[in-house]
Design a protein around this motif. Structure first.
Motif, mmCIF file in Angstrom:
data_model
loop_
_atom_site.group_PDB
_atom_site.id
_atom_site.type_symbol
_atom_site.label_atom_id
_atom_site.label_comp_id
_atom_site.label_asym_id
_atom_site.label_seq_id
_atom_site.Cartn_x
_atom_site.Cartn_y
_atom_site.Cartn_z
ATOM 1 N N ILE A 237 0.847 -1.186 0.000
ATOM 2 C CA ILE A 237 0.000 0.000 0.000
ATOM 3 C C ILE A 237 0.885 1.239 0.000
ATOM 4 O O ILE A 237 2.077 1.170 0.290
ATOM 5 C CB ILE A 237 -0.947 0.041 1.215
ATOM 6 C CG1 ILE A 237 -0.151 0.026 2.521
ATOM 7 C CG2 ILE A 237 -1.948 -1.107 1.168
ATOM 8 C CD1 ILE A 237 -0.998 0.263 3.767
ATOM 9 N N ASP A 238 0.286 2.383 -0.331
ATOM 10 C CA ASP A 238 0.980 3.657 -0.227
ATOM 11 C C ASP A 238 -0.038 4.750 0.057
ATOM 12 O O ASP A 238 -1.207 4.464 0.337
ATOM 13 C CB ASP A 238 1.809 3.952 -1.485
ATOM 14 C CG ASP A 238 0.971 4.071 -2.747
ATOM 15 O OD1 ASP A 238 -0.278 4.139 -2.639
ATOM 16 O OD2 ASP A 238 1.546 4.108 -3.854
ATOM 17 N N GLU A 239 0.407 6.004 -0.025
ATOM 18 C CA GLU A 239 -0.485 7.107 0.314
ATOM 19 C C GLU A 239 -1.656 7.236 -0.651
ATOM 20 O O GLU A 239 -2.639 7.921 -0.359
ATOM 21 C CB GLU A 239 0.296 8.427 0.355
ATOM 22 C CG GLU A 239 0.813 8.936 -0.981
ATOM 23 C CD GLU A 239 2.107 8.268 -1.414
ATOM 24 O OE1 GLU A 239 2.655 8.664 -2.469
ATOM 25 O OE2 GLU A 239 2.583 7.358 -0.712
ATOM 26 N N GLY A 240 -1.586 6.590 -1.813
ATOM 27 C CA GLY A 240 -2.685 6.613 -2.770
ATOM 28 C C GLY A 240 -3.668 5.476 -2.590
ATOM 29 O O GLY A 240 -4.664 5.399 -3.316
ATOM 30 N N SER A 241 -3.425 4.593 -1.631
ATOM 31 C CA SER A 241 -4.343 3.475 -1.361
ATOM 32 C C SER A 241 -5.447 3.977 -0.438
ATOM 33 O O SER A 241 -5.178 4.364 0.691
ATOM 34 C CB SER A 241 -3.593 2.314 -0.700
ATOM 35 O OG SER A 241 -2.484 1.909 -1.477
ATOM 36 N N GLY B 114 -6.634 -3.756 5.916
ATOM 37 C CA GLY B 114 -6.944 -3.839 7.336
ATOM 38 C C GLY B 114 -7.456 -5.199 7.751
ATOM 39 O O GLY B 114 -7.094 -5.717 8.820
ATOM 40 N N ALA B 115 -8.294 -5.819 6.901
ATOM 41 C CA ALA B 115 -8.837 -7.135 7.224
ATOM 42 C C ALA B 115 -7.749 -8.197 7.246
ATOM 43 O O ALA B 115 -7.651 -8.993 8.188
ATOM 44 C CB ALA B 115 -9.925 -7.510 6.214
ATOM 45 N N LEU C 234 1.201 -9.740 5.544
ATOM 46 C CA LEU C 234 2.090 -8.704 6.064
ATOM 47 C C LEU C 234 1.929 -7.478 5.170
ATOM 48 O O LEU C 234 2.026 -7.576 3.944
ATOM 49 C CB LEU C 234 3.538 -9.190 6.034
ATOM 50 C CG LEU C 234 4.553 -8.390 6.854
ATOM 51 C CD1 LEU C 234 4.307 -8.578 8.339
ATOM 52 C CD2 LEU C 234 5.971 -8.817 6.492
ATOM 53 N N VAL C 235 1.652 -6.328 5.770
ATOM 54 C CA VAL C 235 1.427 -5.109 5.005
ATOM 55 C C VAL C 235 2.725 -4.314 4.934
ATOM 56 O O VAL C 235 3.361 -4.043 5.951
ATOM 57 C CB VAL C 235 0.312 -4.255 5.647
ATOM 58 C CG1 VAL C 235 0.111 -2.961 4.852
ATOM 59 C CG2 VAL C 235 -0.999 -5.054 5.709
ATOM 60 N N PRO D 129 1.609 0.392 7.703
ATOM 61 C CA PRO D 129 2.218 -0.879 7.278
ATOM 62 C C PRO D 129 2.960 -1.537 8.433
ATOM 63 O O PRO D 129 3.474 -0.862 9.334
ATOM 64 C CB PRO D 129 3.176 -0.447 6.164
ATOM 65 C CG PRO D 129 3.487 0.989 6.462
ATOM 66 C CD PRO D 129 2.249 1.561 7.070
ATOM 67 N N ASP D 130 3.017 -2.859 8.416
ATOM 68 C CA ASP D 130 3.822 -3.585 9.399
ATOM 69 C C ASP D 130 5.302 -3.269 9.215
ATOM 70 O O ASP D 130 6.055 -3.187 10.183
ATOM 71 C CB ASP D 130 3.587 -5.091 9.252
ATOM 72 C CG ASP D 130 2.140 -5.469 9.482
ATOM 73 O OD1 ASP D 130 1.598 -5.107 10.539
ATOM 74 O OD2 ASP D 130 1.541 -6.109 8.593
#
Length: 445
Positions: free
Chosen positions: A291-295, A304-305, A313-314, A359-360
């Protein structure tokens, strides 16, 4: 959530239009109305009687509607013919233009995300860029629909955009050749070491089924079964809530996926696993979510789920932080309200609003020389004027990215280019999965 369900879909919620549309209807307002509504009517009368030029009723009424919605939050809006046509065009997924998602921001046109492989993406336009001129003409203050209409055009024709990029001192020009845009919500590839890479670009219809097919195809292509899977939702601005639930359900075999809470019982509901798909389609395969700031929105629901259930792992950067649900409420045959009706929460009860998904493992995009500067100036939900305040107050530290130097992330973009690494975040995720030996790294968090 960003509306990505068709306006033509049946069984949409209904609403009563409270704003009168004619002078005679307005004249029915009397002293029995609330003081606030009486003030609105008095203002209307003053404008009609005293403004320097005559003003039509439809201009004043539209202005009143836009003003009411703007006082709520950045995502509630009145949608009429032009906007509905643009929405339906995006849903159909075929048009001629640049291939970017944009939004209006205080009179400016901001790039939410260029679609992967589109002419805009190939020309180097990035999420967070501002388009200030089209073919040398200033477009600041222009209606968003008018700006979008100017950017569209026949495939093969050129357009010059002037771009202001946060982090750079000067604006610059980019010439983009328009193309036929055929949106592909899901793409996939098998990488070295039997690691599958699935990119989810938006949450339109059948995304869950497309990802299921992608997993099966990747398993067939692998030599000895998948060693890992990367779900790439970077720059994904969201879409259908149903598809976010379906995608999450693919990789979960129980528990809650997401819940939403609104004022009415109809808008308060929980979504559980095992309601769309049975079992985990990639059981035993370790997963990394990028993910990033555009997600935003639907992307954050999935991240999140899977994070809460320790299924994935995020990695990447903290997400946008849009934790609200928008419902399309028809007013007439060709007008509707996009109204915020609920907040949503991850399985552990976390509100995504403002704070986003952390993120993790924070992994910066070192292969992009502008990424660090854009991260410092990135606009998120918490920066939008009038945004909903999260119900759970987050510590300031949780909204700030870690500024400590990490010895793992010291290479420059030039050094990575020499090494043949074009996408450092993806490369780091793949290398992490190769090192796991097929174990679920998320469970060890």
């Amino acid at each position: 959530m960003k509306i990505a369900a068709s306006i033509r879909a049946a069984a949409l919620c209904t609403a009563v239009a409270l704003v009168p549309v004619t002078t005679s209807a307005l004249a029915q307002v009397d002293g029995r109305a609330s003081p606030e509504f009486a003030a609105l009517f008095a203002t209307y009368q003053r404008i009609k009687a005293s403004y320097v030029e005559p003003v039509e009723d439809d201009v004043l009424i539209r202005g009143a509607i836009d003003g009411m919605l703007a006082a709520l939050d950045p995502h509630s809006a009145y949608i009429d013919g032009a906007s509905l046509q643009r929405l339906n065009t995006m849903i159909d997924g075929n048009y001629q233009g640049l291939g970017i998602s944009v939004q209006g921001e205080d009179g400016a046109v901001k790039v939410v995300s260029p679609f992967r492989g589109s002419p805009a993406d190939q020309a180097g336009i990035k999420a967070g860029d501002y388009i200030t001129h089209i073919d040398g003409q200033l477009i600041f203050g222009l209606e968003l629909d008018e700006a979008v209409a100017q950017m569209r055009g026949p495939a093969g024709s050129d357009i010059e955009l002037t771009i202001f990029r946060p982090g750079r001192e000067d604006s610059f020009e980019v010439v983009v050749t328009r193309g036929l845009i055929e949106l592909e919500p899901v793409t996939w590839e098998l990488l070295e070491g039997d690691v599958g890479h699935i990119s989810i670009n938006e949450f339109s219809a059948d995304v869950g089924a497309d990802v299921r097919d992608a997993v099966r195809e990747l398993e067939d292509q692998s030599s000895a079964g998948l060693a890992g899977l990367v779900l790439d939702m970077r720059r994904n601005p969201g879409g259908s809530l149903d598809e976010a639930v379906a995608l999450s359900d693919l990789f979960l075999d129980g528990g809650q996926i997401v819940s939403q809470r609104g004022r009415s019982r109809r808008d308060t509901v929980a979504f559980d696993a095992e309601t769309v798909y049975r079992g985990d389609v990639a059981e035993g395969v370790p997963i990394v979510v990028l993910i990033d700031e555009g997600s935003a929105s639907a992307s954050e629901i999935v991240a999140g789920a899977l994070q809460d259930h320790r299924r994935a792992l995020v990695m990447g950067e903290r997400s946008f932080g849009k934790g609200s649900v928008q419902t399309l409420l028809p007013l007439t045959r060709d007008t509707a309200l996009k109204l915020t009706t609920a907040r949503y929460y991850t399985p552990s009860g976390r509100s995504v609003q403002e704070g986003g998904i952390a993120p993790d493992i924070r992994v910066p995009q070192l292969s992009d020389p502008d990424a660090e500067r854009r991260q410092r100036l990135a606009l998120r939900e918490s920066d939008l004027r009038g945004h909903l305040v999260g119900e759970i107050e987050a510590e300031d530290e949780s909204l700030m990215r870690d500024t400590l130097d990490d010895p793992r992330f010291q290479l420059t973009a030039a050094e990575l280019e020499e090494m043949g690494v074009e996408d450092f975040q993806l490369d780091y995720a793949v290398r992490t999965l190769r090192r796991t030996g097929g174990t679920n790294i998320a469970a060890r968090r």
